[in-house]
Scaffold this motif. Structure first.
Motif, short mmCIF file in Angstrom:
data_model
loop_
_atom_site.label_atom_id
_atom_site.label_comp_id
_atom_site.label_asym_id
_atom_site.label_seq_id
_atom_site.Cartn_x
_atom_site.Cartn_y
_atom_site.Cartn_z
N GLY A 104 -50.66 38.67 38.43
CA GLY A 104 -51.69 39.45 39.10
C GLY A 104 -52.60 38.75 40.09
O GLY A 104 -53.60 39.33 40.52
N CYS A 105 -52.32 37.51 40.48
CA CYS A 105 -53.14 36.90 41.52
C CYS A 105 -52.85 37.59 42.86
O CYS A 105 -51.94 38.40 42.96
N THR A 106 -53.64 37.25 43.88
CA THR A 106 -53.46 37.87 45.19
C THR A 106 -52.54 37.01 46.05
O THR A 106 -52.79 35.82 46.22
N PRO A 122 -50.79 31.53 45.25
CA PRO A 122 -51.30 30.18 45.01
C PRO A 122 -51.33 29.80 43.53
O PRO A 122 -51.41 28.62 43.21
N CYS A 123 -51.26 30.79 42.64
CA CYS A 123 -51.50 30.48 41.23
C CYS A 123 -50.38 29.65 40.60
O CYS A 123 -50.63 28.59 40.05
N GLN B 54 -58.75 37.35 42.79
CA GLN B 54 -57.71 36.63 43.53
C GLN B 54 -56.88 35.70 42.67
O GLN B 54 -55.72 35.47 42.94
N PHE B 55 -57.49 35.14 41.64
CA PHE B 55 -56.80 34.09 40.87
C PHE B 55 -56.61 34.46 39.41
O PHE B 55 -56.45 33.58 38.56
N ASN B 137 -65.34 38.15 51.79
CA ASN B 137 -63.99 37.76 52.16
C ASN B 137 -63.97 36.43 52.92
O ASN B 137 -63.13 35.58 52.67
N LEU B 144 -60.64 29.17 48.93
CA LEU B 144 -59.22 29.02 48.59
C LEU B 144 -58.69 27.58 48.69
O LEU B 144 -58.14 27.07 47.72
N MET B 148 -57.16 25.24 45.70
CA MET B 148 -55.81 24.70 45.79
C MET B 148 -55.82 23.19 45.60
O MET B 148 -54.93 22.62 44.97
#
Ligand code: FES
Lengths: 166, 157
Positions: A104-106, A122-123, B54-55, B137, B144, B148
Protein backbone atom coordinates in the motif's frame (compact mmCIF):
# COMPACT_ATOMS: atom_id res chain seq x y z
CA UNK A 1 -25.17 36.81 47.57
CA UNK A 2 -23.43 33.53 47.29
CA UNK A 3 -26.68 31.74 47.66
CA UNK A 4 -28.02 33.11 44.41
CA UNK A 5 -25.15 31.74 42.46
CA UNK A 6 -25.41 28.26 43.77
CA UNK A 7 -27.34 25.75 41.77
CA UNK A 8 -29.52 23.73 44.08
CA UNK A 9 -29.33 19.96 43.98
CA UNK A 10 -32.81 19.82 42.51
CA UNK A 11 -31.97 22.29 39.78
CA UNK A 12 -28.82 20.43 39.02
CA UNK A 13 -30.66 17.17 38.64
CA UNK A 14 -33.30 18.75 36.46
CA UNK A 15 -30.70 20.24 34.14
CA UNK A 16 -28.66 17.12 33.80
CA UNK A 17 -31.58 14.79 33.35
CA UNK A 18 -33.10 17.02 30.68
CA UNK A 19 -29.74 17.10 28.95
CA UNK A 20 -29.27 13.35 29.09
CA UNK A 21 -32.87 12.75 28.09
CA UNK A 22 -32.36 14.99 25.10
CA UNK A 23 -29.39 12.95 24.00
CA UNK A 24 -31.30 9.73 24.40
CA UNK A 25 -34.21 11.05 22.41
CA UNK A 26 -31.82 12.15 19.68
CA UNK A 27 -30.34 8.66 19.72
CA UNK A 28 -33.74 7.20 18.98
CA UNK A 29 -34.87 9.76 16.44
CA UNK A 30 -31.65 10.17 14.44
CA UNK A 31 -31.50 6.62 13.03
CA UNK A 32 -35.13 6.96 11.97
CA UNK A 33 -34.37 10.14 10.09
CA UNK A 34 -31.36 8.44 8.59
CA UNK A 35 -33.34 5.46 7.36
CA UNK A 36 -35.86 7.80 5.83
CA UNK A 37 -33.28 9.89 4.04
CA UNK A 38 -30.78 7.19 3.16
CA UNK A 39 -32.38 6.00 -0.11
CA UNK A 40 -32.09 9.57 -1.39
CA UNK A 41 -28.40 9.71 -0.53
CA UNK A 42 -27.80 6.34 -2.16
CA UNK A 43 -29.46 7.36 -5.40
CA UNK A 44 -27.18 10.35 -5.51
CA UNK A 45 -24.10 8.23 -4.97
CA UNK A 46 -24.66 6.24 -8.17
CA UNK A 47 -23.22 8.92 -10.42
CA UNK A 48 -20.29 9.81 -8.27
CA UNK A 49 -17.77 10.38 -11.03
CA UNK A 50 -15.24 13.08 -10.19
CA UNK A 51 -13.71 15.57 -12.59
CA UNK A 52 -9.90 15.33 -12.34
CA UNK A 53 -8.27 16.65 -15.49
CA UNK A 54 -8.64 17.95 -19.04
CA UNK A 55 -7.86 15.39 -21.73
CA UNK A 56 -5.57 17.77 -23.60
CA UNK A 57 -3.24 18.10 -20.59
CA UNK A 58 -2.45 14.40 -20.82
CA UNK A 59 0.55 12.83 -22.51
CA UNK A 60 2.01 9.40 -23.05
CA UNK A 61 4.05 9.96 -19.91
CA UNK A 62 2.05 9.24 -16.75
CA UNK A 63 1.32 12.34 -14.64
CA UNK A 64 -0.01 12.54 -11.10
CA UNK A 65 -3.45 14.03 -10.41
CA UNK A 66 -5.50 14.33 -7.23
CA UNK A 67 -8.83 12.58 -7.01
CA UNK A 68 -10.78 14.24 -4.21
CA UNK A 69 -14.12 13.19 -2.83
CA UNK A 70 -16.09 12.77 0.37
CA UNK A 71 -16.69 9.43 1.95
CA UNK A 72 -19.48 8.80 4.42
CA UNK A 73 -18.01 6.80 7.28
CA UNK A 74 -21.36 6.57 9.05
CA UNK A 75 -20.34 8.77 11.97
CA UNK A 76 -18.47 11.43 10.07
CA UNK A 77 -17.71 12.51 6.50
CA UNK A 78 -14.14 11.90 5.55
CA UNK A 79 -12.37 14.05 2.98
CA UNK A 80 -10.43 11.60 0.79
CA UNK A 81 -7.61 12.53 -1.53
CA UNK A 82 -6.03 9.88 -3.76
CA UNK A 83 -3.18 10.23 -6.19
CA UNK A 84 -3.98 8.91 -9.66
CA UNK A 85 -1.61 8.33 -12.58
CA UNK A 86 -3.15 9.51 -15.85
CA UNK A 87 -1.73 8.99 -19.34
CA UNK A 88 -2.66 8.36 -22.96
CA UNK A 89 -2.44 4.98 -24.61
CA UNK A 90 -2.99 5.89 -28.25
CA UNK A 91 -6.24 7.86 -28.05
CA UNK A 92 -7.39 6.17 -24.92
CA UNK A 93 -7.06 7.61 -21.43
CA UNK A 94 -5.74 5.28 -18.72
CA UNK A 95 -6.11 5.97 -14.97
CA UNK A 96 -4.00 3.86 -12.64
CA UNK A 97 -4.10 3.83 -8.88
CA UNK A 98 -0.89 4.90 -7.13
CA UNK A 99 -1.37 2.39 -4.34
CA UNK A 100 1.26 -0.35 -4.47
CA UNK A 101 -0.45 -3.73 -4.53
CA UNK A 102 2.15 -5.13 -2.15
CA UNK A 103 1.50 -3.27 1.12
CA UNK A 104 0.00 0.00 0.00
CA UNK A 105 2.80 2.56 -0.31
CA UNK A 106 2.51 5.22 -3.02
CA UNK A 107 4.24 4.42 -6.32
CA UNK A 108 5.92 7.03 -8.52
CA UNK A 109 6.69 7.13 -12.20
CA UNK A 110 10.31 6.87 -13.27
CA UNK A 111 11.97 7.49 -9.90
CA UNK A 112 14.19 4.42 -10.09
CA UNK A 113 17.21 5.55 -12.14
CA UNK A 114 17.72 2.02 -13.48
CA UNK A 115 14.13 1.75 -14.69
CA UNK A 116 12.99 5.17 -15.88
CA UNK A 117 10.07 3.70 -17.85
CA UNK A 118 8.38 2.00 -14.91
CA UNK A 119 6.40 2.79 -11.77
CA UNK A 120 8.52 2.42 -8.68
CA UNK A 121 7.60 1.78 -5.06
CA UNK A 122 10.21 3.13 -2.63
CA UNK A 123 9.18 0.85 0.22
CA UNK A 124 10.40 -2.57 -0.92
CA UNK A 125 11.53 -1.66 -4.42
CA UNK A 126 8.38 -2.93 -6.10
CA UNK A 127 8.09 -2.15 -9.83
CA UNK A 128 5.28 -1.98 -12.38
CA UNK A 129 5.24 -1.60 -16.16
CA UNK A 130 3.60 1.43 -17.72
CA UNK A 131 0.35 -0.50 -18.20
CA UNK A 132 0.35 -1.33 -14.49
CA UNK A 133 1.57 -4.91 -14.71
CA UNK A 134 3.77 -5.88 -11.80
CA UNK A 135 7.35 -6.78 -12.65
CA UNK A 136 7.99 -10.39 -11.61
CA UNK A 137 10.70 -10.80 -9.01
CA UNK A 138 9.65 -7.66 -7.13
CA UNK A 139 7.32 -7.92 -4.10
CA UNK A 140 3.95 -6.93 -5.66
CA UNK A 141 1.98 -9.91 -6.95
CA UNK A 142 -0.76 -8.14 -8.90
CA UNK A 143 -1.02 -5.17 -11.29
CA UNK A 144 -1.88 -1.64 -10.18
CA UNK A 145 -5.61 -1.07 -9.94
CA UNK A 146 -7.45 0.85 -12.63
CA UNK A 147 -10.14 3.50 -12.17
CA UNK A 148 -13.40 3.38 -14.12
CA UNK A 149 -13.34 6.42 -16.34
CA UNK A 150 -15.45 8.54 -18.66
CA UNK A 151 -14.54 11.40 -20.91
CA UNK A 152 -17.18 14.14 -21.02
CA UNK A 153 -16.65 17.34 -22.99
CA UNK A 154 -12.91 16.97 -22.96
CA UNK A 155 -12.71 16.36 -19.21
CA UNK A 156 -11.69 13.13 -17.53
CA UNK A 157 -14.15 11.86 -14.89
CA UNK A 158 -13.13 9.02 -12.60
CA UNK A 159 -15.15 6.63 -10.48
CA UNK A 160 -13.94 6.49 -6.89
CA UNK A 161 -13.51 2.72 -6.83
CA UNK A 162 -10.29 1.58 -8.47
CA UNK A 163 -10.62 -2.03 -9.65
CA UNK A 164 -8.09 -4.86 -9.82
CA UNK A 165 -7.03 -5.55 -13.39
CA UNK A 166 -6.35 -9.24 -13.84
CA UNK B 1 0.39 1.70 9.00
CA UNK B 2 -1.41 3.43 11.76
CA UNK B 3 -1.76 2.75 15.44
CA UNK B 4 -5.25 1.44 14.84
CA UNK B 5 -6.92 -1.90 15.34
CA UNK B 6 -7.88 -2.04 11.66
CA UNK B 7 -4.23 -1.92 10.62
CA UNK B 8 -2.82 -4.32 13.15
CA UNK B 9 -3.84 -7.54 11.42
CA UNK B 10 -2.04 -6.49 8.28
CA UNK B 11 0.89 -5.46 10.40
CA UNK B 12 1.13 -8.82 12.09
CA UNK B 13 1.02 -10.67 8.79
CA UNK B 14 3.72 -8.56 7.22
CA UNK B 15 5.84 -7.50 10.15
CA UNK B 16 9.13 -8.28 8.48
CA UNK B 17 8.38 -5.66 5.81
CA UNK B 18 7.62 -2.97 8.38
CA UNK B 19 11.04 -2.01 9.69
CA UNK B 20 10.43 1.69 10.27
CA UNK B 21 8.71 3.63 13.05
CA UNK B 22 7.55 7.22 12.74
CA UNK B 23 7.18 9.22 15.95
CA UNK B 24 6.22 12.91 16.01
CA UNK B 25 7.79 14.98 18.79
CA UNK B 26 5.40 17.68 19.95
CA UNK B 27 6.17 20.39 22.50
CA UNK B 28 3.19 21.60 24.52
CA UNK B 29 2.81 24.90 26.31
CA UNK B 30 -0.22 26.69 27.66
CA UNK B 31 1.65 29.93 28.18
CA UNK B 32 2.49 32.71 25.77
CA UNK B 33 3.58 30.37 23.03
CA UNK B 34 0.48 28.26 23.16
CA UNK B 35 -0.95 29.26 19.80
CA UNK B 36 2.36 28.72 18.08
CA UNK B 37 2.72 25.28 19.65
CA UNK B 38 -0.78 24.26 18.63
CA UNK B 39 -0.15 25.30 15.03
CA UNK B 40 3.14 23.45 15.06
CA UNK B 41 1.47 20.33 16.38
CA UNK B 42 -1.20 20.50 13.70
CA UNK B 43 1.35 20.91 10.97
CA UNK B 44 3.48 18.01 12.13
CA UNK B 45 0.42 15.78 12.49
CA UNK B 46 -0.62 16.53 8.92
CA UNK B 47 2.84 15.70 7.64
CA UNK B 48 2.86 12.50 9.70
CA UNK B 49 -0.47 11.48 8.16
CA UNK B 50 0.83 12.16 4.69
CA UNK B 51 4.01 10.20 5.35
CA UNK B 52 1.96 7.29 6.62
CA UNK B 53 -0.08 7.41 3.45
CA UNK B 54 2.96 7.33 1.19
CA UNK B 55 5.02 4.81 3.11
CA UNK B 56 2.45 2.75 4.97
CA UNK B 57 3.77 -0.59 3.75
CA UNK B 58 7.05 -0.08 5.53
CA UNK B 59 6.33 2.51 8.19
CA UNK B 60 4.37 2.29 11.41
CA UNK B 61 3.09 5.67 12.57
CA UNK B 62 3.10 5.69 16.37
CA UNK B 63 1.23 8.08 18.65
CA UNK B 64 3.11 11.37 19.03
CA UNK B 65 5.41 11.93 21.96
CA UNK B 66 4.41 15.18 23.62
CA UNK B 67 6.26 16.97 26.36
CA UNK B 68 5.93 20.20 28.30
CA UNK B 69 8.09 22.84 26.76
CA UNK B 70 10.17 23.25 29.89
CA UNK B 71 11.12 19.60 30.25
CA UNK B 72 14.86 19.02 30.45
CA UNK B 73 16.64 17.62 27.42
CA UNK B 74 18.38 14.97 29.49
CA UNK B 75 15.10 13.44 30.62
CA UNK B 76 13.68 13.63 27.13
CA UNK B 77 16.68 11.90 25.63
CA UNK B 78 16.35 9.19 28.25
CA UNK B 79 12.74 8.75 27.30
CA UNK B 80 13.65 8.54 23.64
CA UNK B 81 16.21 5.89 24.48
CA UNK B 82 13.58 3.77 26.17
CA UNK B 83 11.55 4.02 22.98
CA UNK B 84 14.47 3.02 20.84
CA UNK B 85 15.06 -0.04 22.98
CA UNK B 86 11.45 -1.19 22.66
CA UNK B 87 11.37 -0.54 18.92
CA UNK B 88 14.69 -2.16 18.09
CA UNK B 89 13.74 -5.22 20.10
CA UNK B 90 10.81 -5.52 17.69
CA UNK B 91 12.74 -5.16 14.48
CA UNK B 92 12.23 -1.46 13.87
CA UNK B 93 15.69 -0.67 12.61
CA UNK B 94 14.81 2.76 11.30
CA UNK B 95 13.29 5.24 13.70
CA UNK B 96 12.18 8.59 12.36
CA UNK B 97 11.56 11.43 14.80
CA UNK B 98 9.44 14.09 13.15
CA UNK B 99 9.35 17.59 14.63
CA UNK B 100 9.37 21.36 14.13
CA UNK B 101 10.62 22.07 17.64
CA UNK B 102 13.82 24.13 17.17
CA UNK B 103 15.17 22.71 20.42
CA UNK B 104 15.98 19.36 18.77
CA UNK B 105 18.21 20.86 16.12
CA UNK B 106 20.89 21.39 18.73
CA UNK B 107 20.77 17.77 19.78
CA UNK B 108 20.66 16.19 16.36
CA UNK B 109 23.75 14.12 17.06
CA UNK B 110 22.50 12.85 20.37
CA UNK B 111 19.14 11.68 19.14
CA UNK B 112 19.10 7.90 19.23
CA UNK B 113 17.78 5.43 16.76
CA UNK B 114 17.94 6.90 13.31
CA UNK B 115 16.75 10.05 11.70
CA UNK B 116 15.73 13.41 13.09
CA UNK B 117 13.42 14.81 10.45
CA UNK B 118 13.28 18.45 11.39
CA UNK B 119 10.94 20.61 9.31
CA UNK B 120 10.48 24.35 9.58
CA UNK B 121 6.92 25.02 10.67
CA UNK B 122 4.86 26.47 7.82
CA UNK B 123 1.71 28.32 8.93
CA UNK B 124 -0.59 26.44 6.58
CA UNK B 125 -3.62 26.86 8.83
CA UNK B 126 -4.30 30.16 7.04
CA UNK B 127 -4.23 28.69 3.56
CA UNK B 128 -7.22 27.49 1.61
CA UNK B 129 -7.48 23.69 1.36
CA UNK B 130 -6.04 23.44 -2.16
CA UNK B 131 -2.98 25.51 -1.43
CA UNK B 132 -2.55 23.62 1.82
CA UNK B 133 -2.52 20.29 -0.02
CA UNK B 134 -0.03 21.66 -2.49
CA UNK B 135 2.27 22.90 0.27
CA UNK B 136 2.16 19.49 1.91
CA UNK B 137 2.83 17.74 -1.40
CA UNK B 138 5.84 19.97 -1.99
CA UNK B 139 7.10 19.22 1.48
CA UNK B 140 6.68 15.50 0.80
CA UNK B 141 8.78 15.75 -2.34
CA UNK B 142 11.61 17.03 -0.19
CA UNK B 143 11.12 14.37 2.44
CA UNK B 144 11.19 11.42 0.04
CA UNK B 145 14.94 11.48 -0.73
CA UNK B 146 15.75 11.80 2.99
CA UNK B 147 13.71 8.71 3.77
CA UNK B 148 15.23 6.82 0.85
CA UNK B 149 18.67 7.70 2.16
CA UNK B 150 17.79 6.42 5.61
CA UNK B 151 16.53 3.19 4.07
CA UNK B 152 19.66 2.73 2.02
CA UNK B 153 21.69 2.48 5.20
CA UNK B 154 21.52 -1.18 5.90
CA UNK B 155 20.90 -1.56 9.60
CA UNK B 156 20.50 -5.30 9.62
CA UNK B 157 17.12 -6.96 9.75
S1 FES C 1 4.62 -1.70 -0.52
FE1 FES C 1 5.32 -1.44 -2.53
S2 FES C 1 6.84 -2.92 -2.68
FE2 FES C 1 6.10 -3.23 -0.69
Amino acid sequence: MEKNHNVSRRQFLTYTLTGVGGFMAAGVVMPMVRFAVDPLLQADAADDMVDVAAVDELTEVPQAYDLEYEQDQGWHIEQVSETVWLFLEGDEVVALSSVCTHLGCTVNWGTDPDNPEQFFCPCHLGRFERDGNNVPGTPPTEPLHRYPLEVRDGRVFLGTNAQPQI
Amino acid sequence: MRWQTTDIDTYQQSQSYVDTALIPLLPVSLGEEMKMKVAMGEYISLIAMEMEKQFRGRMMQLPPLSYPQNEGVEELLQHLNAWVEELKANGKNHIIWLTSDPMWKKYEDEIPGGLLLWLPHLPIEHLDPQLRQKTINDQMKEILPTIMKEWRQDKGS
